[in-house]
Design a protein around this motif. Structure first.
Motif, PDB file in Angstrom:
ATOM      1  N   ARG A   1      -2.243 -28.894  78.848  1.00 39.53           N
ATOM      2  CA  ARG A   1      -1.657 -30.066  79.751  1.00 39.53           C
ATOM      3  C   ARG A   1      -0.287 -28.941  79.742  1.00 39.53           C
ATOM      4  O   ARG A   1       0.787 -29.335  80.287  1.00 39.53           O
ATOM      5  CB  ARG A   1      -1.377 -30.340  78.018  1.00 39.53           C
TER       6      ARG A   1
ATOM      7  N   GLN B   1      -0.024 -27.630  82.825  1.00 39.27           N
ATOM      8  CA  GLN B   1      -0.097 -28.648  84.186  1.00 39.27           C
ATOM      9  C   GLN B   1       1.702 -29.756  84.122  1.00 39.27           C
ATOM     10  O   GLN B   1       1.904 -29.203  85.148  1.00 39.27           O
ATOM     11  CB  GLN B   1      -0.687 -29.499  83.887  1.00 39.27           C
ATOM     12  N   GLN B   2       2.210 -29.260  82.908  1.00 41.18           N
ATOM     13  CA  GLN B   2       3.303 -29.309  82.953  1.00 41.18           C
ATOM     14  C   GLN B   2       4.401 -29.126  83.781  1.00 41.18           C
ATOM     15  O   GLN B   2       5.442 -28.573  84.521  1.00 41.18           O
ATOM     16  CB  GLN B   2       4.165 -30.135  81.231  1.00 41.18           C
ATOM     17  N   THR B   3       3.871 -27.721  83.381  1.00 44.86           N
ATOM     18  CA  THR B   3       4.899 -26.543  84.081  1.00 44.86           C
ATOM     19  C   THR B   3       5.033 -25.528  85.065  1.00 44.86           C
ATOM     20  O   THR B   3       5.952 -26.670  86.531  1.00 44.86           O
ATOM     21  CB  THR B   3       4.329 -25.186  83.642  1.00 44.86           C
TER      22      THR B   3
ATOM     23  N   THR C   1       3.854 -29.247  87.233  1.00 45.66           N
ATOM     24  CA  THR C   1       5.183 -30.192  87.908  1.00 45.66           C
ATOM     25  C   THR C   1       6.296 -30.039  87.873  1.00 45.66           C
ATOM     26  O   THR C   1       6.964 -30.177  88.267  1.00 45.66           O
ATOM     27  CB  THR C   1       4.487 -31.133  86.847  1.00 45.66           C
ATOM     28  N   ILE C   2       6.733 -29.010  86.622  1.00 48.15           N
ATOM     29  CA  ILE C   2       8.454 -29.387  86.428  1.00 48.15           C
ATOM     30  C   ILE C   2       8.612 -28.412  87.780  1.00 48.15           C
ATOM     31  O   ILE C   2       9.753 -28.158  88.440  1.00 48.15           O
ATOM     32  CB  ILE C   2       8.426 -28.261  85.397  1.00 48.15           C
TER      33      ILE C   2
END
Length: 105
Positions: free
Chosen positions: A42, A45-47, A49-50
């Motif tokens: 997770r 994935q967030q990294t 996206t950022i």
């Protein structure tokens, strides 16, 4: 000889206990490891996206900067030309005597 058999028995018992404890520890730690892997996934994935959003913002910033520079040049050109009107008129006035432009009688 009994001491040897007791020592061998203790070694075998300790190895069995070690095996049982190792298996129990593996079973207890497996859910924790699974949760950690899910958390890492997770976060990755967030990294990502950022990073994608950062790239998009950088592109947008570049476009805005280029647009501002274009508009700045579009405004400055007429302003600079307008500033040149007075010196050019003065030069024209000094170069051509006004009396020569009037019709002679």
């Amino acid at each position: 000889m009994i001491i040897v058999w007791i020592s061998v028995g203790l070694i075998v018992a300790s190895l069995v206990f070690l095996g049982i404890f190792a298996v129990r520890t593996m079973k207890e730690s497996k859910p924790v490891i699974t949760k950690m892997n899910a958390t890492v996934t997770r976060i990755k994935q967030q990294t990502d996206t950022i990073k994608a959003q950062t790239e998009h913002l950088t592109e947008t910033q570049t476009k805005i900067t280029e647009d501002m520079e274009y508009k700045k040049q579009a405004i400055n050109y007429p302003v600079n030309e307008a500033k040149q009107i007075v010196p050019r008129l003065k030069t024209l006035w000094a170069a051509t005597p006004f009396s020569d432009l009037l019709p002679k009688k």
